[in-house]
Design an enzyme around this catalytic site. Structure first.
Site, PDB file in Angstrom:
ATOM      1  N   LYS A  94       0.810  -1.215   0.000  1.00 21.50           N
ATOM      2  CA  LYS A  94       0.000   0.000   0.000  1.00 21.50           C
ATOM      3  C   LYS A  94       0.845   1.268   0.000  1.00 21.50           C
ATOM      4  O   LYS A  94       0.483   2.273  -0.602  1.00 21.50           O
ATOM      5  CB  LYS A  94      -0.943  -0.003   1.206  1.00 21.50           C
ATOM      6  CG  LYS A  94      -2.055  -1.042   1.123  1.00 21.50           C
ATOM      7  CD  LYS A  94      -2.977  -0.921   2.317  1.00 21.50           C
ATOM      8  CE  LYS A  94      -4.169  -1.865   2.220  1.00 21.50           C
ATOM      9  NZ  LYS A  94      -3.788  -3.270   2.251  1.00 21.50           N
ATOM     10  N   GLU A 178      -2.576   6.629   8.108  1.00 29.39           N
ATOM     11  CA  GLU A 178      -3.325   7.585   7.310  1.00 29.39           C
ATOM     12  C   GLU A 178      -4.275   8.396   8.188  1.00 29.39           C
ATOM     13  O   GLU A 178      -4.683   7.950   9.260  1.00 29.39           O
ATOM     14  CB  GLU A 178      -4.166   6.862   6.247  1.00 29.39           C
ATOM     15  CG  GLU A 178      -3.368   6.214   5.162  1.00 29.39           C
ATOM     16  CD  GLU A 178      -4.260   5.517   4.153  1.00 29.39           C
ATOM     17  OE1 GLU A 178      -3.757   5.222   3.056  1.00 29.39           O
ATOM     18  OE2 GLU A 178      -5.445   5.261   4.451  1.00 29.39           O
ATOM     19  N   HIS A 213     -13.981  -3.332   9.620  1.00 30.23           N
ATOM     20  CA  HIS A 213     -13.335  -2.871   8.394  1.00 30.23           C
ATOM     21  C   HIS A 213     -13.557  -3.831   7.233  1.00 30.23           C
ATOM     22  O   HIS A 213     -12.812  -3.796   6.249  1.00 30.23           O
ATOM     23  CB  HIS A 213     -11.831  -2.633   8.605  1.00 30.23           C
ATOM     24  CG  HIS A 213     -11.529  -1.659   9.693  1.00 30.23           C
ATOM     25  ND1 HIS A 213     -11.856  -0.320   9.633  1.00 30.23           N
ATOM     26  CD2 HIS A 213     -10.956  -1.837  10.916  1.00 30.23           C
ATOM     27  CE1 HIS A 213     -11.478   0.283  10.735  1.00 30.23           C
ATOM     28  NE2 HIS A 213     -10.944  -0.605  11.540  1.00 30.23           N
ATOM     29  N   ARG A 275      -7.496  -8.148  -8.582  1.00 26.64           N
ATOM     30  CA  ARG A 275      -8.251  -9.381  -8.786  1.00 26.64           C
ATOM     31  C   ARG A 275      -9.720  -9.024  -8.955  1.00 26.64           C
ATOM     32  O   ARG A 275     -10.100  -7.854  -8.858  1.00 26.64           O
ATOM     33  CB  ARG A 275      -8.096 -10.304  -7.579  1.00 26.64           C
ATOM     34  CG  ARG A 275      -8.508  -9.636  -6.265  1.00 26.64           C
ATOM     35  CD  ARG A 275      -8.465 -10.577  -5.086  1.00 26.64           C
ATOM     36  NE  ARG A 275      -8.578  -9.900  -3.797  1.00 26.64           N
ATOM     37  CZ  ARG A 275      -9.715  -9.532  -3.227  1.00 26.64           C
ATOM     38  NH1 ARG A 275     -10.860  -9.779  -3.844  1.00 26.64           N
ATOM     39  NH2 ARG A 275      -9.728  -8.923  -2.057  1.00 26.64           N
TER      40      ARG A 275
END
Length: 648
Positions: A94, A178, A213, A275
Site C-alpha cells: 500500500k 493515514e 473494516h 483481482r
C-alpha cells in the site's frame, strides 16, 4: 457457455463441496489448512498439468494477488487469469502504491507511507497527521491488520495488534498510517484492461457499510454520486490501471470525504485490488456484463468486448454477504452444520452466489461466508424492497447467521435515506440491534405450539400401539385425573429459560408465560406449521436439528431449545475457566500464569477465520493456569484459562 471445461481443486475439508461436484473434474491438493492446500503453488500447478488445464482462474482470495503464483504459472506455460506479476507488485504494498499514484496524479489520503517501522517514529508520525488515524497493514486486505486510533494513549497497543495480525495473515508486519476521515464513504471503481492498450471502467460500487473494516452491504451505483464526480473518479481509476500496465479485472478503491456531500474534489486513492472482487455481481447487474467472461477473453488475448462509450448504468443493485457469525457478540465467526438451508427463489431480480448446500459444514479453516445475496431493480428504493423480502425468505438453521442483522440494518430509516459512511453500523447500533418484545412473544408462542403439536403427535403414535383405546395413555391432550389437561414446556430462548403452561380447550390451547398470554391452535404437516395465534392464521416453517429447533415466519426467525430437567445439576463453583468462543488458534499470551489482572484486561489472543479475538478477564483476580500456548489449535468451548476471581 464458452465451451470451456473446468477443473476444481479441493482440500480434505472440501471433498464434498459444491464446487467440486459442479466442475467437470476435481483434484485433491492437500489437507484442510489453507497453507497446505489452497496456498500450495506446487500442488495447484501439478493439478493443472495432470489434467491438461491451459489456464488457472485464482478466484477471490488465497493466491489471487500473489505475484509468485502468477510467475509460476507463466514459467509452467499456463495462463494466469489475472494481471501480470509486475502490476501485482506495484499495488501489493500500500505504501509503494500510494507513492506511485501520487506520481500518476491520482489523489491519495494524507499519511505516512515510508519504510521506517520504529514504534516511536510511527507514534510521532501519527501525532503529526493528527488523531484519529488509521493503522493499516501494507500487505493487507479485508480489514486485517487495520486499527483505528483515537488518541496517543491507544497507539502503542493498536500498533502491536495490527502488526501481529498482519504478520499472521500476510507474513509481513509492515504498516502505514493515514488520516481518518470523520464521515468517509468507501467507493470503488471496477476497471478492466486488455493486452491491446484498451482500458475502461464499469462505474462504481459503494462499500461503505462495514464491520471490523470488512464489507457487509455493497451497492451500485453509489447513492448521490454527481455525474462529474463519477466521470472524474472513473478517469482516475483508469489512469491508475494504465500507470502499472494492468491487464484484466481490477478494483481501484477510493475514500471520499462525505462530510459536505460527495464532491469531485474530495476523494482519495487508498488501494487497488488486483483481482476480481467478491462484490463484482452488483456491477454485473447494473451493466449487464459478465465480468468472468471478460476475464477469460482478455486472458486469451482478445480485446475488451466494449469501449467506454458503449457502457451504461441501468437500475440499482445490492449485495448482502450472508455469514455464519454472531452479530450480537461483536460478529464472532461461527461454525456448524447447515441443517436447514432454504435460499430465496432466484429470478432476473434475485441472484444467490454460494458454495454450500444443506448438510454442509462451516469449518474453522476458511472464511465463514455462506452466500452472497444479490438483488436488482429499476431504482434504489425498489431494489431495497426486494432485498428486504429476499432476506426474509432466506432461511438457515444449524449455525448462527447475520441474516436478522442484515434485515434490521437495511430497514433503518437512515439506510433507506442513503446516509452512508463507514461508521454507519456503530452510529446506528441501537436501531440495528433492536428487539421487538411483541414480535418475540409471538414467535415464542408459535414455538410452544410447535412443541405441543409434536408432543401430541408422538403421544398419538405411541397410543396407536395400545389395545385399549379407552386407556388414559391413549390421550394425546395432556390428560390429568380430576383436573384440566395442562402441559408445561421449558424453552430456552436466547439464553433465557421460560416456562410455558398450556390448558386445553378442545382443539385450542390457552398459553401462559412471563411473555404474556395467547390462544393457540394449529396442525403440523412435516416442517409446515399451520398456526392460529389469537385468531391470526399463518403458515410457519419449523425444522428440528441437532442444535434444537428453528422457526421461520414472515416477521423473523427464532432458534430455540426445549430444556429437559437435569436432576443432577448443581451450582457452579465461583472459580472456573474461560472457554474458547470458537475454534481457532492462540496467537499471543498477554499475561503469564499467576498474573494478577483487572476486569477487562486481555489474557490471550485467538485468531479464527481471519479475525483476532481478545479473551479478557471477567473480573479482578488471578490467572491461575493457561492451558494452551502460542500456535496451539483450540476447539470451540475448550477451557483456555483457570481463573480465580477475588473474593467478594
Amino acid at each position: 457457455a464458452m465451451g470451456i471445461r473446468t477443473v476444481a481443486v479441493y482440500s480434505d475439508a472440501d471433498a464434498g463441496a459444491m464446487h467440486v461436484a459442479m466442475a467437470d473434474e476435481a483434484v485433491l491438493i492437500g489437507p484442510s489448512p489453507a497453507a497446505e492446500s489452497y496456498l500450495n503453488i506446487a500442488a495447484i500447478l501439478a493439478a493443472a498439468k495432470r489434467t491438461g488445464a491451459s489456464a488457472i482462474h485464482p478466484g477471490y482470495g488465497f493466491l489471487s494477488e500473489n505475484p509468485l503464483f502468477a510467475e509460476a504459472c507463466a514459467d509452467a506455460g499456463i495462463i494466469f487469469v489475472g494481471p501480470p506479476a509486475s502490476a501485482m507488485r506495484a499495488m501489493g504494498a500500500k505504501d509503494a502504491a500510494k507513492r506511485l499514484m501520487e506520481q500518476a496524479n491520482v489523489p491519495v489520503v494524507p499519511g505516512y507511507h515510508g519504510d521506517n517501522q520504529d514504534a516511536d517514529f510511527l507514534a510521532a508520525q501519527a501525532e503529526k497527521i493528527g488523531f484519529p488515524i488509521l493503522i493499516k497493514a501494507v500487505a493487507g486486505g479485508g480489514g486485517r491488520g487495520m486499527r483505528r486510533v483515537d488518541n496517543a494513549g491507544e497507539f502503542a497497543a493498536a500498533l502491536a495488534s495490527a502488526m501481529r495480525e498482519s504478520k499472521a495473515a500476510f507474513g509481513d508486519d509492515k504498516v502505514l498510517i493515514e488520516r481518518y476521515m470523520a464521515k468517509p464513504r468507501h467507493i470503488e471503481i471496477q476497471v478492466f484492461a486488455d493486452n491491446h492498450g484498451n482500458a475502461v471502467h464499469l462505474y462504481e460500487r459503494d462499500c461503505s457499510i462495514q464491520r471490523r473494516h470488512q464489507k457487509v452491504i455493497e451497492e451500485a451505483p453509489a447513492p448521490g454520486m454527481p455525474s462529474a464526480m463519477r466521470e472524474k473518479m472513473g478517469a482516475a481509476a483508469v489512469q491508475a490501471a494504465k500507470a502499472i500496465g494492468y491487464r484484466g479485472a481490477g478494483t481501484v478503491e477510493f475514500i471520499a470525504d462525505a462530510s459536505k456531500g460527495l464532491r469531485d474534489d474530495s476523494f482519495y486513492f487508498i488501494e487497488m485490488n488486483t483481482r476480481l472482487q467478491v462484490e463484482h455481481p452488483v456491477t454485473e447487474m447494473i451493466t449487464g456484463q459478465d465480468l468472468v467472461e471478460w476475464q477469460l477473453r482478455v486472458a486469451a488475448g482478445a480485446p475488451l468486448p466494449l469501449a467506454q462509450d458503449q457502457l451504461e448504468i441501468r437500475g440499482h443493485a445490492f449485495e448482502a454477504r450472508i455469514y455464519a457469525e454472531d452479530a450480537d457478540h461483536d460478529f464472532l465467526p461461527a461454525t456448524g452444520t447447515l441443517a436447514f438451508l432454504q435460499p430465496p427463489e432466484e429470478s432476473d431480480h434475485v441472484r444467490v452466489d454460494t458454495g454450500v448446500l444443506q448438510g454442509d459444514s462451516i469449518s474453522v479453516h476458511y472464511d465463514p461466508m455462506i452466500a452472497k445475496l444479490i438483488v436488482w431493480d429499476e431504482d434504489r428504493e425498489r431494489a431495497l424492497t426486494r432485498l428486504a423480502r429476499a432476506l426474509r425468505d432466506y432461511r438457515i438453521a444449524g449455525t448462527v447467521t447475520n441474516i436478522e442483522f442484515l434485515y434490521n440494518l437495511i430497514t433503518t430509516p437512515a439506510f433507506r435515506a442513503a446516509e452512508l459512511d463507514t461508521g454507519f453500523i456503530e452510529r446506528h447500533r441501537d436501531a440495528i440491534f433492536r428487539r421487538n418484545p411483541d414480535a418475540d412473544a409471538k414467535l415464542a408462542a408459535l414455538a410452544a405450539l410447535y412443541l405441543l403439536l409434536r408432543r401430541a403427535r408422538a403421544a398419538g403414535e405411541f397410543a396407536a400401539t395400545t389395545t385399549d383405546p379407552w386407556s388414559p395413555w391413549y390421550s394425546a391432550h395432556g390428560w390429568r385425573c380430576n383436573d384440566a389437561p395442562v402441559q408445561q414446556f421449558h424453552l430456552l430462548l436466547d439464553g433465557r429459560e421460560i416456562l410455558f403452561t398450556t390448558t386445553a380447550d378442545g382443539d385450542r390451547h390457552h398459553l401462559h408465560s412471563d411473555l404474556g398470554r395467547a390462544v393457540i391452535a394449529g396442525t403440523l404437516n412435516g416442517s409446515e406449521l399451520h398456526a392460529s395465534l389469537d385468531g391470526h392464521r399463518q403458515l410457519v416453517t419449523v425444522t428440528a436439528h441437532d442444535g434444537g429447533y428453528s422457526l421461520f415466519t414472515r416477521d423473523g426467525a427464532l432458534h430455540f431449545n426445549e430444556v429437559q430437567t437435569d436432576a443432577g445439576a448443581g451450582e457452579e463453583d465461583a472459580t472456573g475457566g474461560l472457554t474458547a468462543p470458537m475454534n481457532g488458534t492462540v496467537t499471543a499470551l498477554r499475561v503469564a500464569p499467576g498474573a494478577r489482572v483487572a476486569k477487562g484486561d486481555p489474557i490471550l489472543i485467538m485468531e479464527a477465520m481471519k479475525m483476532e479475538h481478545s479473551i479478557r478477564a471477567p473480573a479482578d483476580g488471578v490467572v491461575a493456569e493457561i492451558f494452551y500456548g502460542v500456535g496451539d489449535l483450540v476447539d470451540g468451548g475448550a477451557e483456555l484459562v483457570r481463573f480465580e476471581p477475588d473474593a467478594g
